[in-house]
Design an enzyme around this catalytic site. Structure first.
Site, PDB file in Angstrom:
ATOM      1  N   ASP A  10     -26.955  14.200 -16.033  1.00 36.14           N
ATOM      2  CA  ASP A  10     -28.241  14.755 -16.457  1.00 36.14           C
ATOM      3  C   ASP A  10     -29.175  13.673 -16.978  1.00 36.14           C
ATOM      4  O   ASP A  10     -30.358  13.917 -17.181  1.00 36.14           O
ATOM      5  CB  ASP A  10     -28.035  15.785 -17.586  1.00 36.14           C
ATOM      6  CG  ASP A  10     -27.475  17.085 -17.054  1.00 36.14           C
ATOM      7  OD1 ASP A  10     -27.698  17.367 -15.864  1.00 36.14           O
ATOM      8  OD2 ASP A  10     -26.816  17.804 -17.817  1.00 36.14           O
ATOM      9  N   ASP A  32     -30.422  24.852 -19.974  1.00 31.27           N
ATOM     10  CA  ASP A  32     -29.138  25.234 -19.391  1.00 31.27           C
ATOM     11  C   ASP A  32     -28.817  26.633 -19.870  1.00 31.27           C
ATOM     12  O   ASP A  32     -29.410  27.095 -20.841  1.00 31.27           O
ATOM     13  CB  ASP A  32     -28.032  24.332 -19.947  1.00 31.27           C
ATOM     14  CG  ASP A  32     -28.106  22.939 -19.380  1.00 31.27           C
ATOM     15  OD1 ASP A  32     -28.705  22.787 -18.315  1.00 31.27           O
ATOM     16  OD2 ASP A  32     -27.562  22.026 -20.023  1.00 31.27           O
ATOM     17  N   ASP A  36     -26.596  17.934 -20.659  1.00 36.89           N
ATOM     18  CA  ASP A  36     -25.444  17.490 -21.436  1.00 36.89           C
ATOM     19  C   ASP A  36     -24.570  16.484 -20.707  1.00 36.89           C
ATOM     20  O   ASP A  36     -23.979  15.618 -21.303  1.00 36.89           O
ATOM     21  CB  ASP A  36     -24.615  18.688 -21.909  1.00 36.89           C
ATOM     22  CG  ASP A  36     -24.377  19.694 -20.804  1.00 36.89           C
ATOM     23  OD1 ASP A  36     -24.477  19.313 -19.626  1.00 36.89           O
ATOM     24  OD2 ASP A  36     -24.089  20.864 -21.116  1.00 36.89           O
TER      25      ASP A  36
END
Ligand code: ATP
Length: 893
Positions: A633, A336, A629
């Site tokens: 996900d 990310d 997170d």
């Protein structure tokens, strides 16, 4: 009325009204419990923890250490020796089997403890209201009466009677087995409803899949439903990994070979050499004992466990042991952006109105910084335009974050994007109390990555919206020309690496108190803001290190394409032209698999896109680590070869789906874990490289003696002695061996590469031959110079042990010279184990008791001299062999 349930009758909290529940639990809904009351309830009720899954009983675990084909062979050897009335040897063999099982048992216990301690670091937290303030506390501290907030991704920390819900959906699979999330509400229900239909309750251990809610704790620990029905939480720590299973397989193979060779030797000795059955049995038993690497399984487990502990010390917590091995062969890391690759300290630097753009000065969360137009100086006393104030008001009201002044420093509680907007509003002269009182909030749609906006409804019908520009503009009234002009300005800001958010407002007629997505239309765009979030310095270094190590780093972000591209360049990613979620939707799996080969930046990507990207990369044969997170996900984290969850900002759902948790959320931590994974794998290889020649050497010596028809240079008991002392002392050093120089300078180990590579096998064979040669030479030389058989054997045993000791220093580097590493990179454990080994060998040689048991005898200086000379020779010859590989540019074996 107090709630008097008999202990096993189902509680009826779901039938009571909210007031009744609060009354029974004596808690004020605006203040929560006082700290004193909470402490006293905690004292009465005990901590909110569920009984952990019980491991196997100790005796069974000890017994399981005997359940191994290698040990069966050893047991058979002991029985044979007994039949031959050689009680001492039989005793030694049995003692070794027992000691070995005990060592295995304690090592395993330590490894389990280490892993359990590491997973305890992942205890979950709960957001509660106590003494009028919202705070985070460890979930174990919750007591009945606590008011708890839930949001998507949270694991429900105790049984709650819900008081408020907003699109709250909970997945109760852990409790009811139902995999679809159920919708929750807060009104009382009929008494007879089964658990699965009590929609105003949230049960401990279930996962919030969507929405938000608030409830009061009605039961904790074993009083909760999950506690009552006896579901044990926490996984039993599994110590078996693909690697240990492969080693088990390998051990079985060795056993088979030993049995075969033993049979052949017997046949050969009996018929060809005409040896007596007694002697042959002794020889075959010795051979079996020599060839079996008893210590290997324990060493591998301990190397893995110590690797896990070292990683935990570096902020990377391994949830599943196999991850330690696969980390070393990762070929792609997908990360990310926000908070992992960037600092996650957002600062609004520009405010865009339709007429002009303004600059915002200041850094961090301190609300000090002037606002001035971009293209001209702000005149002294020039008031802020009303449009800026309107923009700032939306930024302040459509916001969930709080700023706290703490000892002169400003701290943020909440999402950094919202924190930046709050600071911007304060810089524009607004005050939180005043504006929030003037427009109290009635309802909201919280921000979720999927829809990329947040909306709030305020008293009087004021509707505010903020979010990704594309999404917000689609809900605003504007001409095509305006749309196009805004697009240009958005691209401009984003190409500087800024995150752009659009803010909009609408005035509703009539007083609605419920906000639904279909109310968001025909809104007025107030303007946009651009905020910076600089790349993390350590991430830039870590990415460069990964790239040197042949690992491709890819960034997958929910942000705008141009922002992602700019940040990607600053971070040093290789191919920064972004692929957006929209583009990915148009690509079929084959095209996507092709695209992922050449693209490192993915923008406006949703969790489903992550899943597709992983599948595409795996289709290309890559081993992928993926960060995540949010609750959505979880599927991607499970699909990835290594799912990496954020310990800090990550949800419980993501953590539970992951293999590795980063306690500091930083990308650099993943790189460190990969490095550590490589070291662990190297150290396991080094243990093999070390242990196998010991066994090979001993077996070879015996085989040679039988073939040549000479006396056995070592007895079965002596062999076991060497195996024991080298396995418990020397081999243990490899668990603590620091990284090879340049461990991150070579490409990842190809997936599926066999543990014993050709070069490794060649080294093992070479050292085995060396060991056979020197042991035989020392033994025959002793006999030739008139020493007794016992002395000659003692010399042979010491030769093997000290030869191993010398070889230990060779093995610490694959091909780099042994003397290249001093001080900082040394391994003090190696020195200690060598000293211990020397002590043990001296006891073996000179202690009368040992002499009785092992038939050893004292040696003279000449014998020691020759043994030392040969040990140094082994060391030098292996160094020469290493130099040959270096000369051929081989640094890994
Ligand atoms: P990454 O996946 O790299 O961590 P991210 O998680 O920050 O990125 P999201 O949080 O999914 O990405 O944000 C996507 C977009 O949603 C942002 O670019 C921004 O436009 C918008 N956004 C982010 N946070 C908020 C918020 N609190 N309120 C409204 N909109 C937001």
């Amino acid at each position: 009325m107090r709630h008097h349930d008999p202990p096993h009758a189902p509680p009826t909290w779901h039938t009571l009204s909210k007031q009744q529940v609060l009354q029974q639990l004596t808690v004020d809904p605006t203040q929560g419990l006082t700290e004193a009351e909470a402490a006293s309830r905690l004292h009465q009720q005990g901590a909110n923890t569920l009984p952990r899954a019980k491991a196997r009983p100790a005796w069974l675990r000890l017994l399981l250490h005997f359940h191994n084909p290698l040990i069966y062979v050893l047991l058979a050897a002991a029985v044979l020796t007994l039949l031959l009335r050689d009680f001492v040897d039989a005793g030694v063999i049995l003692a070794v089997i027992l000691i070995n099982a005990l060592i295995g048992y304690t090592q395993e216990g330590k490894a389990e403890q280490a892993l359990a301690a590491v997973s305890a670091m992942l205890a979950s937290e709960a957001t509660v209201l106590r003494q009028g303030g919202k705070r985070k506390i460890p979930a174990s501290q919750l007591v009945p009466g606590d008011l708890v907030w839930l949001e998507s991704g949270d694991k429900v920390p105790a049984d709650l009677r819900l008081l408020r819900t907003h699109q709250l959906h909970i997945s109760e699979a852990a409790l009811t087995g139902e995999s679809l999330p159920v919708s929750k509400q807060s009104e009382p229900l009929a008494a007879h409803l089964p658990l699965a239909e009590r929609s105003n309750m949230a049960y401990s251990g279930t996962l919030v899949s969507r929405g938000q809610g608030m409830g009061v704790v009605v039961a904790t620990a074993s009083q909760t439903e999950i506690g009552r029905i006896g579901i044990m939480v926490g996984e039993v720590v599994a110590l078996s990994t693909p690697l240990t299973r492969r080693l088990d397989h390998f051990a079985r193979l060795i056993t088979l070979v030993i049995l075969l060779v033993g049979a052949l030797v017997f046949v050969y000795g009996y018929w060809v050499r005409g040896m007596s059955v007694d002697i042959l049995f002794q020889a075959v038993v010795g051979l079996a004992v020599a060839a079996i690497p008893e210590g290997l399984p324990a060493i591998v487990t301990i190397v893995l466990a110590i690797g896990t502990r070292i990683m935990a010390g570096k902020q990377a917590i391994v949830r599943r042991l196999p991850a330690v091995e696969s980390l070393g062969s990762v070929t792609i890391i997908c990360s990310d952006k926000t908070g992992t690759l960037t600092c996650n300290e957002m600062t609004v630097v520009r405010a865009m109105l339709w007429e002009e753009t303004w600059r915002v000065a200041g850094v961090g969360y301190t609300p000090v910084g002037a606002l001035s137009p971009l293209t001209r100086e702000r005149e002294v006393g020039e008031p802020l335009p009303a449009a800026i104030t309107a923009l700032a008001q939306c930024a302040l009201l459509c916001n969930d974050a709080h700023l706290l002044a703490h000892e002169g420093e400003w701290q943020l509680a909440g999402d950094p994007t919202e924190g930046a907007l709050l600071v911007f509003a304060l810089k524009a002269g607004l005050t939180v109390e005043h504006d929030q009182q003037a427009h109290p909030s009635v309802d909201l749609i919280p921000f979720e990555s999927e829809h990329q906006y947040m909306a709030t409804l305020h008293q009087g019908g004021l509707l505010l919206l903020k979010g990704a520009p594309e999404r917000v503009m689609a809900l605003c009234q504007m001409s095509q020309q305006q749309h196009a002009q805004w697009q240009v300005r958005i691209e401009q800001a984003a190409s500087q690496g800024e995150r752009v958010l659009a803010l909009a407002a609408a005035q509703l007629d009539g007083a609605s108190c419920q906000l639904t997505p279909d109310m968001l239309q025909g809104m007025t765009l107030l303007g946009m803001v651009g905020m910076v979030d600089p790349p993390r310095e350590d991430a830039v270094h870590a990415i460069a290190e990964c790239q040197r190590a042949g690992i491709r780093v890819k960034m997958i972000t929910g942000d705008h394409g141009a922002t992602a591209e700019a940040i990607g360049r600053q971070l040093g990613l290789l191919a920064c032209t972004p692929t957006t979620g929209g583009e990915m939707d148009t690509l079929d799996p084959a095209a996507l698999a092709e695209r992922v080969r050449h693209c490192d930046v993915y923008a406006r990507a949703s969790p489903e896109h992550k899943l597709r990207l992983i599948m595409a990369m795996q289709a290309n044969g890559e081993l992928v680590a993926m960060t995540g997170d949010g609750v959505n996900d979880a599927p991607a984290l499970k699909m990835a070869d290594i799912g990496v969850a954020m310990g800090h900002k990550g949800t419980d759902a993501a953590r539970e789906a992951s293999d590795l948790v980063l306690t500091d959320d930083h990308f650099a931590t993943i790189a460190r874990a990969v490095r550590e994974g490589r070291v662990v794998f190297d150290n396991i290889k080094k243990s093999l490289l070390f242990i196998l020649p010991t066994n090979g050497g001993q077996a070879g010596v015996l085989l040679l003696a039988i073939l040549a028809g000479v006396a056995m240079p070592i007895t079965a008991a002596q062999i076991l002695w060497i195996n024991m002392v080298t396995a418990v002392t020397l081999a243990l050093a490899f668990a603590f061996e620091p990284a090879e120089p340049g461990v991150m300078d070579h490409p990842p180990r190809p997936a599926g590469q066999s543990l014993i590579t050709p070069i490794l096998a060649a080294r093992i064979a070479f050292v085995t031959l060396l060991m056979i040669a020197v042991t035989f030479a020392v033994f025959e030389w002793e006999l030739a110079r008139g020493s007794s058989l016992e002395q000659a054997r003692t010399a042979a045993v010491n030769m093997l042990a000290l030869g191993e000791l010398a070889y230990l220093f060779n093995v610490r580097n694959f091909t780099a010279p042994a003397w290249g590493r001093g001080g900082r990179r040394g391994n003090p454990v190696a020195i200690w184990v060598c000293l211990i080994l020397v002590m043990l060998q001296l006891l073996f040689t000179y202690l009368p008791l040992m002499q009785q048991v092992f038939h050893s005898e004292g040696l003279d200086v000449t014998s020691w001299g020759l043994i030392l000379l040969f040990s140094v020779l082994i060391f030098l010859l292996v160094e020469c062999e290493k130099a040959c590989w270096r000369w051929r540019q081989v640094t890994r074996i």
